[in-house]
Enzyme design. Structure first.
Site, short mmCIF file in Angstrom:
data_model
loop_
_atom_site.label_atom_id
_atom_site.label_comp_id
_atom_site.label_asym_id
_atom_site.label_seq_id
_atom_site.Cartn_x
_atom_site.Cartn_y
_atom_site.Cartn_z
N GLY A 165 47.71 32.71 41.66
CA GLY A 165 46.51 33.33 41.10
C GLY A 165 46.51 33.60 39.61
N CYS A 200 38.89 37.64 39.03
CA CYS A 200 40.27 38.08 39.11
C CYS A 200 41.14 36.87 38.93
CB CYS A 200 40.46 38.74 40.47
SG CYS A 200 42.15 38.86 40.98
N CYS A 201 41.91 36.59 39.94
CA CYS A 201 42.74 35.39 39.92
C CYS A 201 41.87 34.23 40.34
CB CYS A 201 43.90 35.54 40.88
SG CYS A 201 44.27 37.23 41.28
N TRP A 239 44.66 39.10 33.64
CA TRP A 239 43.61 38.23 34.20
C TRP A 239 42.35 38.23 33.35
CZ3 TRP A 239 46.71 41.05 37.60
CH2 TRP A 239 47.49 40.28 38.46
#
Lengths: 751, 256
Positions: free
Chosen positions: A726, A412-413, A328
């Site tokens: 994600g 993050c995602c 990520w």
């Protein structure tokens, strides 16, 4: 007010009075409303380097997913001298710096947990260093050991039964985005001076626990800033002072990110919102005639190439949760300012163009901060990139901006965080589908045949009653909320203590705001199960001890989430609202602000494995639907009906993100490229204008996945990238189980 | 339409919220139940029978469902009614389209034209339909009447009449032709079809739909024997050739 010679030509005042990159961007960026025709192809140097890197990636895959691992050196900012993609071509690298001494070699990072670091080595046939083992077991405690010292028996049981799982107690929590731009804009020395000033203001009256801790933390941060300088010096750069041109700006910024990925192996290690910022430097150089467009693209290509090289040593249970070796390295483009102006610059095109110059790639996790109000030319270009590469994701700037302002990053995602102002306590997720089973069975876990939850009264009789189940579910969710929050409090207390992210936090305001990111797994299945109980007639099948282990619908078919049917969708809204408000009433560590996500990454497969038969007809052990996606096969009215169901979930109640992944057959998107672009833009506009949060867009047919699964060695599949919940991932790097899961999801392909 | 009792109830096979090839832009699609033709390559045989429709809806209910997708339609999307054969339920379609048009929504009808009768008794209702339909998507299965009968069980004469009627009345059309190797792709027929289309006004698009065998599973499920089992999808070369013969690239009205 500070003045620096490197700032010549830059406008504005506030950002000189304080550390304020947002103000700098707003005062200096140049919006671009043209199309992609200005873009340049990859340079010879880019092609040479990218070919070398691809050869290394092939070798990595041939060796079972890991090219090389460190056993004898503990990773740190100055643990290694300089490293390059290839020593012989190092002069071609416009952006330098790698995590260890060799490309794609995975560093040894024991602070999160020595057991895990050693397990990762042994899994790939490496022998852990005995001396380091002794140090990190005998003389220095690590995060994982500390967490288990403090866990209660109930927490351990809940963890083992997987009602809460995927917790960052065996890996770094990640999800903190250092404001790496600060190094380019201010130089390290100024940042140190500011941190020294902050420190001098802490604990001046009475030294409480919090003050003592903060003074220690700031000291750690300053030490890291100094080490960053040293690290840069080994590559021949002096980052004490601000960057004077575009190349330095990219390099300075990257050194900040490199510091993060040398010291932390967090689940998500985002790059942040850097595109518009860097464009300011590139524009200045282009205007001054000291940089060409070709050189500008080369800088961005090389920076992105570095983001494609980030590697961490992971353990098998991590790979099960987050399949395909993701890091990520999330990086944003586009977005709008508070007063509604487009923030699209030429650099946003350059970042997206890397997917054309160097082919599709899962990293960096390119995220478009979307608004229907962005200019058509840009929307059509991102649609083209989606259709051609399936490598980018979309998040709705119109719903995020009111909460996070106009300088947030995706940490993050899909979760937003104000760049340089916030950090997040990542909390994985609670399995509400399993919680529903606990509610029905009075805390008994039928997958483990063990009492895990409290021994409340179970559902009686032969049929499930809606009001009875809802009441029991709420009670059980209350128990789960208590346990979940307490568990996360324990984890983050220990993470701060034993695996503090000093490098990242040195680039964030000292007075940092903290969010507490909880999550839901099994969302669609709880909705469909409650709908089944309400609109169908669900008979219970009990085991010999009387626990419900399966269900039969003897009544009408029931509405399912994903068809724009309010009867089902409203249950989802209720479920979200109920759980987030339970979390909000609990006491969270360091007064962090609770948020909620409906996001599973690829862990939907693992969560499903430990979840029994459900009233909606889902079979035991099969994957849960990912993120906020409807259940497998539930969508009967096509893509837009599904999107409408998702769009009903209020983002304000799920500020950590509502992830949705959809796959569209190219033929079902329009007759030709032009129509497909137009139609995809219309889909995005229609979805986000209704307040939806996130969309992963894949454009390919199921045939391609099946062929890729059978012939993973075909050259065209080497970089074949797909979006999953994600993030993006190379399809060939997923486990067979994960591949099957992706294949079994809905493809929108009615013709 | 006056009282509730007069409201025509639509027999509907299914709805698709995201249609993108049947009419301009993104479209809400209603697939009507019922068709008389028995095209040998039909990929929706489950829509033939008028009995046991999976859903019924009033025009108002269909409209209420459709407008939920308005935000996705952009400048040129709208609704398309397909089937089955939608013209078997002309009253329903007319009322549904009337409601849409009243609200400024673009309407398209995807039809084989088979129910068309060139007589005043039918035309009275058909004119009403025309007045609320922005686009007709007309399938011409075969230009040769005998071949058409073999392929579908019905004559094409009234279908060609319908095309002329639409042309004479200034209605916009897309003409579609399913290309089945060995059955609908011989050069003389394609030339004849091209000549026929050439006589029509307001043809915005001419499309070749390459035959595919994805419908076979449905025939098997319904226990009907499928006579084209050995027929393959046309090659890229065959498709290109047919496109040339039908001059599809010169019909550009759909680009707006």
């Amino acid at each position: 007010m500070v003045e620096k010679s490197q700032w010549s030509g830059f406008k504005g005042r506030m950002w000189k009075l304080e550390i304020n990159v947002r103000d700098f961007i707003n005062k200096n960026y140049t919006p671009y409303d043209g199309d992609e025709s200005f873009l340049e192809p990859a340079t010879e140097a880019t092609n040479v380097l990218w070919d070398k890197l691809q050869a290394l990636q092939r070798e990595e895959r041939a060796r079972g997913g890991v090219l090389d691992m460190e056993t004898d050196v503990v990773s740190g900012l100055t643990a290694y001298g300089p490293g390059y993609i290839d020593e012989t071509t190092k002069d071609l690298e416009k952006v330098v710096g790698i995590q260890t001494d060799k490309p794609l070699k995975r560093a040894f990072m024991p602070y999160g947990g020595i057991k895990m670091a050693e397990k990762a080595l042994m899994q790939y046939g490496y022998t852990p260093n005995a001396k380091l083992h002794e140090i990190f077991t005998k003389y220095h405690k690590t995060h994982n050991d500390a967490v288990f010292d403090a866990y209660t028996p109930e927490m351990k049981k809940a963890r083992h039964s997987h009602i809460i799982t995927g917790l960052p107690d065996t890996y770094g929590r990640g999800r903190i985005v250092g404001d790496y731009r600060r190094i380019a804009l201010y130089g390290i020395d100024h940042l140190i001076a500011m941190k020294e000033r902050d420190k001098s203001r802490v604990g001046t009256m009475y030294m409480a626990d919090a003050d003592i801790r903060l003074r220690e933390e700031i000291s750690e941060q300053i030490r890291c800033l100094q080490a960053m300088k040293e690290m840069a010096t080994s590559y021949g750069f002096n980052i004490s002072e601000p960057a004077k041109d575009a190349r330095e700006a990219v390099q300075w910024l990257y050194f900040g990110y490199l510091a993060a990925i040398k010291t932390q192996n967090g689940a998500a290690m985002s790059v942040g919102r850097v595109s518009t910022f860097l464009d300011i430097y590139i524009e200045r150089d282009l205007k001054a005639g000291i940089l060409t467009e070709q050189e500008a693209q080369e800088l961005i290509d090389h920076f992105v190439m570095k983001c494609r090289m980030v590697k961490f040593a992971r353990i098998p249970s991590y790979n099960e949760l987050f399949s395909g070796d993701p890091v990520w390295a999330t990086l944003e483009v586009a977005g709008t300012t508070i007063d509604g102006k487009s923030m699209v610059t030429k650099n946003d095109y350059r970042f997206l163009h890397t997917l054309e110059n160097m082919g599709p790639s899962p990293e960096p996790n390119l995220t478009v901060l979307y608004s229907s109000k962005l200019q058509e030319s840009f929307k059509r270009y991102v649609a083209k990139i989606s259709i051609d590469t399936s490598s980018i994701q979309y998040e709705n700037d119109d719903v995020m901006k009111p909460i996070w302002g106009d300088d947030y990053s995706i940490c993050c995602c899909v979760s937003a965080t104000q760049t340089g102002k916030e950090m997040q306590f990542f909390g994985a997720r609670a399995n509400l589908a399993k919680c529903l089973m606990y509610a029905i069975n009075g805390g008994w876990d039928t997958d483990y045949n063990e009492q895990i939850g409290p021994r409340y009264r179970r559902c009686q009789g032969n049929y499930l009653d809606y009001d009875d189940v809802v009441e029991k579910l709420q009670t059980m969710m209350g128990w789960l909320a208590d346990l979940y929050v307490n568990t996360l409090n324990t984890i983050h207390y220990m993470h701060d203590k034993y695996y503090y992210e000093a490098a990242l936090l040195s680039l964030i305001d000292t007075n940092v705001r903290r969010t507490f990111a909880t999550g839901i797994a099994g969302f669609s299945h709880v909705i469909d199960s409650l709908s089944a109980i309400k609109y169908g007639r669900i008979r219970i099948i009990r085991d010999e001890m009387g626990y419900a282990v399966d269900f039969v619908n003897e009544g009408d078919d029931f509405p399912r989430y994903g068809n724009d049917d309010d009867r089902a969708d409203e249950i989802g809204v209720w479920l979200l609202e109920t759980f987030i408000n339970m979390i909000k009433t609990r006491k969270t560590y360091r007064n962090s602000e609770p948020t909620m996500s409906i996001l599973t990454i690829t862990s939907n497969v693992v969560y499903g494995k430990y979840t029994g038969n459900l009233p909606d007809g889902r079979r035991a052990s099969t994957p849960l639907a990912p993120g906020a996606n409807p259940s497998y096969g539930a969508e009967k009215n096509g893509l837009l009906a599904s999107l409408n169901s998702l769009a009903k979930l209020p983002y304000a109640w799920a500020l950590d993100g509502i992830s949705n992944t959809q796959t569209i057959n190219p033929e079902a998107l329009g007759h030709d490229e032009e129509e497909r672009k137009t139609n995809l833009v219309n889909v995005l506009d229609g979805y986000f204008d209704q307040g939806a949060h996130h969309l992963n867009v894949n454009v390919f047919g199921i045939d391609k996945l099946l062929d890729c699964q059978e012939h993973p060695d075909k050259p065209e599949y080497a970089n074949f990238t797909i979006r999953v919940s994600g993030y993006a991932v190379k399809f060939i790097s997923l486990t067979r189980e994960q591949q099957d899961d992706v294949i079994s999801r809905t493809f929108h392909d009615r013709m | 339409m006056t009282g509730c009792n007069d409201t025509p109830l639509g027999l509907i096979n299914s709805i698709e919220s995201f249609g993108s090839v049947d009419g301009p832009g993104v479209r809400f699609m209603l697939f009507m139940q019922g068709c008389r033709m028995r095209c040998r390559y039909c990929h929706n045989p489950e829509t033939w029978s008028m009995d046991n429709a999976p859903m019924t809806m009033t025009p108002q209910e269909a409209f209420d469902k459709a407008v939920r997708y308005r935000s996705y339609w952009g400048k040129n999307g709208g609704v398309t009614v397909s089937g089955g054969e939608a013209m078997l339920q002309m009253e329903f379609v007319t009322e549904f389209f009337r409601l849409c048009r009243q609200d400024g929504i673009n309407t398209a009808l995807d039809t084989s034209g088979q129910p068309f009768v060139n007589e005043e008794g039918f035309l009275e209702g058909f004119r009403k339909l025309c007045s609320v339909t922005d686009l007709f998507i007309l399938d011409i299965k075969h230009i040769d009447d005998e071949e058409h009968k073999k392929l579908t069980g019905f004559s094409n004469r009234n279908i060609l009449d319908m095309a002329r009627f639409l042309s004479d009345n200034g209605k916009h059309m897309w003409i579609r032709h399913v290309l089945v190797p060995g059955i609908t792709d011989d050069e003389p027929s394609l030339r004849k079809l091209d000549a026929f289309i050439g006589t029509l006004a307001n043809v915005d698009r001419v499309e070749i739909l390459p035959y595919h065998s994805l419908g076979i599973a449905k025939w098997d499920k319904l226990g009907i024997s499928y006579s084209l089992r050995d027929v393959r999808s046309p090659s890229a070369e065959q498709i290109r050739n047919a496109n040339e013969l039908l001059h599809t690239s010169s019909y550009n009205g759909y680009k707006g």
